[in-house]
Design a protein around this motif. Structure first.
Motif, PDB file in Angstrom:
ATOM      1  N   THR A 338       8.806  -2.300  -3.853  1.00  0.00           N
ATOM      2  CA  THR A 338       8.353  -2.782  -2.546  1.00  0.00           C
ATOM      3  C   THR A 338       7.389  -3.950  -2.686  1.00  0.00           C
ATOM      4  N   CYS A 339       6.467  -3.862  -3.641  1.00  0.00           N
ATOM      5  CA  CYS A 339       5.538  -4.980  -3.869  1.00  0.00           C
ATOM      6  C   CYS A 339       6.291  -6.242  -4.273  1.00  0.00           C
ATOM      7  N   ARG A 340       7.277  -6.082  -5.144  1.00  0.00           N
ATOM      8  CA  ARG A 340       8.056  -7.241  -5.580  1.00  0.00           C
ATOM      9  C   ARG A 340       8.834  -7.841  -4.410  1.00  0.00           C
ATOM     10  N   ALA A 341       9.358  -6.979  -3.527  1.00  0.00           N
ATOM     11  CA  ALA A 341      10.115  -7.460  -2.370  1.00  0.00           C
ATOM     12  C   ALA A 341       9.219  -8.286  -1.448  1.00  0.00           C
ATOM     13  N   ILE A 342       8.003  -7.814  -1.216  1.00  0.00           N
ATOM     14  CA  ILE A 342       7.065  -8.571  -0.377  1.00  0.00           C
ATOM     15  C   ILE A 342       6.718  -9.899  -1.041  1.00  0.00           C
ATOM     16  N   SER A 370      -1.336   0.162  -3.672  1.00  0.00           N
ATOM     17  CA  SER A 370      -0.727  -1.051  -4.232  1.00  0.00           C
ATOM     18  C   SER A 370       0.055  -1.821  -3.175  1.00  0.00           C
ATOM     19  N   ILE A 371       0.836  -1.103  -2.379  1.00  0.00           N
ATOM     20  CA  ILE A 371       1.641  -1.758  -1.344  1.00  0.00           C
ATOM     21  C   ILE A 371       0.741  -2.347  -0.266  1.00  0.00           C
ATOM     22  N   THR A 372      -0.295  -1.588   0.118  1.00  0.00           N
ATOM     23  CA  THR A 372      -1.236  -2.089   1.129  1.00  0.00           C
ATOM     24  C   THR A 372      -1.905  -3.376   0.670  1.00  0.00           C
ATOM     25  N   ASN A 373      -2.292  -3.409  -0.578  1.00  0.00           N
ATOM     26  CA  ASN A 373      -2.909  -4.616  -1.130  1.00  0.00           C
ATOM     27  C   ASN A 373      -1.943  -5.796  -1.066  1.00  0.00           C
ATOM     28  N   GLU A 374      -0.669  -5.546  -1.302  1.00  0.00           N
ATOM     29  CA  GLU A 374       0.329  -6.620  -1.248  1.00  0.00           C
ATOM     30  C   GLU A 374       0.518  -7.125   0.174  1.00  0.00           C
ATOM     31  N   VAL A 375       0.443  -6.211   1.153  1.00  0.00           N
ATOM     32  CA  VAL A 375       0.534  -6.601   2.564  1.00  0.00           C
ATOM     33  C   VAL A 375      -0.642  -7.502   2.934  1.00  0.00           C
ATOM     34  N   ILE A 376      -1.838  -7.135   2.484  1.00  0.00           N
ATOM     35  CA  ILE A 376      -3.040  -7.940   2.770  1.00  0.00           C
ATOM     36  C   ILE A 376      -2.894  -9.343   2.192  1.00  0.00           C
ATOM     37  N   LYS A 377      -2.408  -9.449   0.977  1.00  0.00           N
ATOM     38  CA  LYS A 377      -2.210 -10.751   0.347  1.00  0.00           C
ATOM     39  C   LYS A 377      -1.152 -11.571   1.078  1.00  0.00           C
ATOM     40  N   VAL A 381      -0.689 -15.638   3.852  1.00  0.00           N
ATOM     41  CA  VAL A 381       0.267 -16.743   3.694  1.00  0.00           C
ATOM     42  C   VAL A 381       1.228 -16.825   4.880  1.00  0.00           C
ATOM     43  N   LYS A 382       1.744 -15.673   5.306  1.00  0.00           N
ATOM     44  CA  LYS A 382       2.733 -15.640   6.381  1.00  0.00           C
ATOM     45  C   LYS A 382       2.458 -14.447   7.290  1.00  0.00           C
ATOM     46  N   PRO A 383       2.811 -14.557   8.580  1.00  0.00           N
ATOM     47  CA  PRO A 383       2.669 -13.391   9.455  1.00  0.00           C
ATOM     48  C   PRO A 383       3.538 -12.242   8.928  1.00  0.00           C
ATOM     49  N   ILE A 384       2.983 -11.039   8.932  1.00  0.00           N
ATOM     50  CA  ILE A 384       3.754  -9.871   8.519  1.00  0.00           C
ATOM     51  C   ILE A 384       3.661  -8.834   9.636  1.00  0.00           C
ATOM     52  N   ILE A 385       4.809  -8.566  10.258  1.00  0.00           N
ATOM     53  CA  ILE A 385       4.895  -7.686  11.424  1.00  0.00           C
ATOM     54  C   ILE A 385       5.478  -6.352  10.966  1.00  0.00           C
ATOM     55  N   VAL A 386       4.821  -5.262  11.317  1.00  0.00           N
ATOM     56  CA  VAL A 386       5.334  -3.943  10.948  1.00  0.00           C
ATOM     57  C   VAL A 386       6.182  -3.384  12.082  1.00  0.00           C
ATOM     58  N   SER A 394       0.487   8.618   7.271  1.00  0.00           N
ATOM     59  CA  SER A 394      -0.303   8.723   6.057  1.00  0.00           C
ATOM     60  C   SER A 394      -0.137   7.459   5.209  1.00  0.00           C
ATOM     61  N   ALA A 395       0.459   7.563   4.012  1.00  0.00           N
ATOM     62  CA  ALA A 395       0.670   6.356   3.214  1.00  0.00           C
ATOM     63  C   ALA A 395       1.522   5.345   3.979  1.00  0.00           C
ATOM     64  N   GLY A 396       2.445   5.842   4.791  1.00  0.00           N
ATOM     65  CA  GLY A 396       3.259   4.956   5.622  1.00  0.00           C
ATOM     66  C   GLY A 396       2.417   4.201   6.629  1.00  0.00           C
ATOM     67  N   TYR A 397       1.370   4.854   7.152  1.00  0.00           N
ATOM     68  CA  TYR A 397       0.490   4.148   8.077  1.00  0.00           C
ATOM     69  C   TYR A 397      -0.453   3.216   7.329  1.00  0.00           C
ATOM     70  N   GLU A 398      -0.946   3.641   6.178  1.00  0.00           N
ATOM     71  CA  GLU A 398      -1.876   2.781   5.437  1.00  0.00           C
ATOM     72  C   GLU A 398      -1.242   1.433   5.130  1.00  0.00           C
ATOM     73  N   MET A 399      -0.002   1.430   4.632  1.00  0.00           N
ATOM     74  CA  MET A 399       0.628   0.156   4.289  1.00  0.00           C
ATOM     75  C   MET A 399       0.924  -0.675   5.533  1.00  0.00           C
ATOM     76  N   SER A 400       0.936  -0.031   6.708  1.00  0.00           N
ATOM     77  CA  SER A 400       1.170  -0.740   7.964  1.00  0.00           C
ATOM     78  C   SER A 400      -0.111  -1.306   8.550  1.00  0.00           C
ATOM     79  N   SER A 401      -1.241  -0.652   8.279  1.00  0.00           N
ATOM     80  CA  SER A 401      -2.471  -0.885   9.026  1.00  0.00           C
ATOM     81  C   SER A 401      -3.031  -2.299   8.891  1.00  0.00           C
ATOM     82  N   ASN A 402      -2.745  -2.983   7.803  1.00  0.00           N
ATOM     83  CA  ASN A 402      -3.309  -4.326   7.598  1.00  0.00           C
ATOM     84  C   ASN A 402      -2.317  -5.439   7.875  1.00  0.00           C
ATOM     85  N   ALA A 403      -1.247  -5.128   8.570  1.00  0.00           N
ATOM     86  CA  ALA A 403      -0.288  -6.161   8.955  1.00  0.00           C
ATOM     87  C   ALA A 403      -0.867  -7.034  10.069  1.00  0.00           C
TER      88      ALA A 403
END
Length: 593
Positions: A338-342, A370-377, A381-386, A394-403
Motif C-alpha cells: 500500500t505504501c508503494r502504491a501511494i 506506516s500507511i498513515t505516514n505515507e498518506v501524510i507525505k 504533494v497532491k490532494p488525497i481523498i479518502v 480502527s487502523a482503517g480510520y487512522e490511515m484515513s484521518s490525515n487525508a
C-alpha cells in the motif's frame, strides 16, 4: 529400517502426486487464459435487457481467481468489482441498445451495507435515463431487498421468502472453547477503551455492556437509513414498514404480496416473459420483435476498457481487507504494498489527485502507522481523498484521518479509535493435549517476554499496558492533527467506539457522505479537472501469484487440521491469535448482519 523405507516411499509418492496436481492445475490455467484471450468481444444486440446476477462475491474491484478460469464464462463471472459495476451501469444508462436492467437475486455476497448502498445508488442513477429496473429473487435478505427496492417491479418466487426482520449482529466468542483446550489469553487495552471490543472474543463468552450499547447504536443508525429508503420506494409509511418488520409480515410470500413488499409472486421465466412484453409495448416494437437478455458478464466483456487513461488522471489506490505488515494481497492490506502504491501515484506526473479507497476493519498497528505516514507525505504533494467502503475502522480510520478530505457512505462502519493487545499462552494446551512441555534458560528476568508458551510476568504485563497506552495516545494525536480538532475532543469521542458514516459526519470524523464516485469527482474538483482518466493502484495479482502466495498456506493448514481432527475454523482463529504480533487496531471482525 523397513519402517524407515516405508515412510520414505510414502513421502516420495506424496510429493510426486503433489507435483502432478500442480502440473494439471497449471495446464488448466494456461488453457483457461488462452480460451479467454481468444474469445472475441461480445456483441450487444438491439433491444437488450441487462441481467445482473447478484449472487456473486462483490469486492471493491474485480479480482482474478482460479475458479473463474476453470468456468466456461471467463474471468469476470466469479466476482463483481464495485468500481467496474458502477462504470458498467453508467455505460448501460447511455447505451441505446440496453432497454432495462433485470436484477437476479439469491444471497448477496457483500461484506457490509455500504457496498449495497453504493450499488443501489448506481442503479438509482441508471433510472435517470427513463429506463426501468426489474428485480427477481428466490430469496432476499436485508441487503439484497434493500437494493431490490430501487426496482420498478419486484417479483418473489412463490416458494421463496424475504428475510425482512430488521438488523441484528452476532459476535462469536471463544472463551469457553479456549478454556476447553487449555489456552490462556491475555487482553490488554487502554483503560479508557471500554468500547474497544475486538479482543473480548477471546476473554469473554458474551458482549460487554459497552459493546452492546455501541452495537445497538450503529445497527439502529444503519436500519433507520435503509428503512427510510425502502419504505419510500415501496410507498409504505415508515411506521407501517417498521411494524411489518417487527411482526414478520415481510417474510412469507402471501404476506409480502398483500403488504406491497413485492409486486408479484412468480417464476423467473414468467417474469422474463412479462419484461419482454413491457419492452415491446414501451418501445412500440413489433409484437414479433426479438428482445435479448444479456448477462452482466457478457456485457462487461463488450468493453475493451472501462476507464481510459489521459494526460491528467485521478489515481484510485485500493486498501481492502485486514491490515498487516508486508505485501498483503488483493483482498488484504499489506503495508509494504500500500505504501508503494501511494508513492507510485505521487511520483506519476500524469496523476493530479489520489483517491484512497479504504475498506478495512483494521489490523496491525505498526502497519497502520506506516500507511498513515505515507498518506501524510502524499498530501503535501497532491490532494488525497479518502472514500470509505463497508468499514474504515480502527487502523482503517487512522490511515484515513490525515487525508485532505474524507467521504463515507451513510452505512459505513468507521471510528473505532482505539487499540488492544492479545497474548496467548499455549503451554497448558500443548501439555494436556499433545504431551509437549517447555523449559527455558534466561539471561534476564523477562528474556521470554513475547513467548506464547510461558505465562506473562507482572512486569511484562505492565510493559504491555504502557505500550498500548502509548499507541492509543499517538492514535488520538494523529486523528486530532488530521481532522484539525483538539486531542481532548477526539479522546472524548474515541474510546474504541464504532460509528456509522452518518454519525461520524456529525462528529467531524468525516467531511461528506457519498461513495467512490463522489470521491473521484471531488478529487477532480480539487485540482480543477473537468476531463480526466482513471488509473488504479496497486495492480491486481495474477492467478499464478495468488496460488503461490495463498493456496500453499491454506492447503497446509487444512492438512494440519485434518491430521489433528480439530475444527478447521477454530484453528484459523488460533492462527489469527498467534499472528497478532504486538498492538492491534481493529474492530470485531467476526460480525454477522
Amino acid at each position: 529400517m523397513k519402517q524407515f523405507f516405508k515412510f520414505m516411499f510414502a513421502s516420495c509418492l506424496g510429493s510426486f502426486l503433489a507435483l502432478m496436481l500442480v502440473f494439471f492445475v497449471l495446464f488448466a490455467i494456461v488453457g483457461g487464459v488462452i480460451a479467454v484471450m481468444s474469445q472475441p468481444s461480445e456483441e450487444v444486440k438491439d433491444n437488450s435487457i441487462l441481467v445482473v446476477n447478484m449472487s456473486k462475491p462483490i469486492y471493491d474491484r474485480e479480482v482474478e481467481n482460479l475458479q473463474s478460469l476453470l468456468s466456461s464464462d471467463g474471468l469476470m463471472e466469479q466476482n463483481i468489482g464495485l468500481t467496474e459495476f458502477i462504470a458498467v451501469i453508467n455505460k448501460a444508462k447511455n447505451d441505446r441498445k440496453i432497454k432495462a436492467i433485470m436484477l437476479d437475486f439469491s444471497l448477496l455476497q457483500a461484506n457490509g451495507m455500504a457496498t449495497a448502498e453504493e450499488i443501489r445508488e448506481a442503479l438509482q442513477d441508471f433510472k435517470q435515463s427513463g429506463k426501468k429496473i426489474y428485480a427477481y429473487g428466490d430469496f432476499y435478505d436485508t441487503k439484497s431487498y434493500y437494493i431490490a427496492t430501487v426496482a420498478d417491479k419486484i417479483m418473489l418466487n412463490p416458494a421463496g421468502k424475504i428475510l425482512l426482520s430488521g438488523m441484528g449482529a452476532e459476535v462469536m466468542y471463544f472463551k469457553d472453547l479456549t478454556n476447553k483446550f487449555d489456552i490462556d489469553v491475555e487482553l490488554i487495552r487502554p483503560k479508557s477503551n471500554a468500547f474497544k471490543s475486538a479482543g473480548e472474543m477471546y476473554t469473554s463468552n458474551k458482549m460487554s455492556d459497552s459493546n452492546r450499547v455501541q452495537t445497538r447504536q450503529y445497527l439502529s443508525s444503519i436500519w433507520n437509513t435503509i428503512a427510510e429508503q425502502m419504505s419510500k420506494s415501496r410507498n409504505i409509511d415508515l411506521k407501517d414498514f417498521n411494524s411489518l418488520t417487527s411482526s414478520l409480515q415481510g417474510v412469507m410470500p402471501e404476506d409480502v404480496l398483500k403488504n406491497n413488499i413485492v409486486d408479484y409472486l412468480g417464476f423467473k421465466s414468467d417474469f422474463k416473459d412479462s419484461i419482454t412484453r413491457n419492452i415491446i409495448l414501451e418501445n412500440k416494437l413489433s409484437p414479433k420483435a426479438k428482445v435479448n437478455f444479456i448477462s452482466y458478464n457478457k456485457y462487461r466483456k463488450s468493453f475493451d476498457q472501462l476507464h481510459n487513461t489521459s494526460k491528467h488522471n485521478i489515481a484510485v489506490v485500493y486498501a481492502y481487507g485486514n491490515v498487516s505488515q508486508g505485501k498483503g494481497s488483493d483482498l488484504s492490506i499489506g503495508s509494504e504494498t500500500t505504501c508503494r502504491a501511494i508513492q507510485m501515484a505521487v511520483k506519476d506526473r500524469r496523476v493530479r489527485a489520489i483517491v484512497l479507497r479504504v475498506n478495512s476493519p483494521g489490523g496491525d498497528a505498526i502497519a497502520s502507522e506506516s500507511i498513515t505516514n505515507e498518506v501524510i507525505k502524499a498530501k503535501r504533494v497532491k490532494p488525497i481523498i479518502v472514500s470509505m467502503g463497508d468499514y474504515a475502522a480502527s487502523a482503517g480510520y487512522e490511515m484515513s484521518s490525515n487525508a485532505s478530505y474524507i467521504i463515507a457512505n451513510r452505512t459505513t462502519l468507521t471510528g473505532s479509535i482505539g487499540v488492544f493487545g492479545v497474548l496467548p499462552n499455549f503451554s497448558r494446551a500443548l501439555k494436556n493435549n499433545l504431551g509437549i512441555t517447555f523449559d527455558t534458560v534466561k539471561t534476564h528476568a523477562n528474556s521470554n517476554l513475547m513467548s506464547v508458551t510461558t505465562p506473562m510476568t507482572p512486569m511484562a504485563k505492565e510493559l504491555m499496558q504502557q505500550n498500548v497506552e502509548h499507541f492509543y495516545t499517538n492514535f488520538i494525536n494523529r486523528v486530532a492533527v488530521g481532522r484539525n480538532k483538539s486531542a481532548e475532543y477526539i479522546a472524548s469521542i474515541a474510546k474504541g467506539r464504532v460509528w456509522t458514516g452518518e454519525d461520524a459526519k456529525q462528529l467531524g470524523l468525516v467531511d461528506e457522505l457519498g461513495g467512490l464516485t463522489t470521491a473521484i469527482k471531488i478529487a477532480a474538483q480539487k485540482v480543477g479537472l473537468k476531463r480526466y482518466g482513471i488509473v488504479s493502484y496497486p495492480k491486481t495479482m495474477g492467478i499464478l501469484e495468488q496460488i503461490m502466495a495463498n493456496q500453499t498456506t491454506e492447503l497446509s493448514m487444512k492438512n494440519f487440521t485434518k491430521e489433528l481432527g480439530k475444527p478447521y475454523s477454530f484453528f484459523l482463529q488460533l492462527r489469527d491469535i498467534a499472528n497478532m504480533q504486538g498492538v492491534q487496531k481493529r474492530m470485531d471482525y467476526i460480525l454477522y448482519f
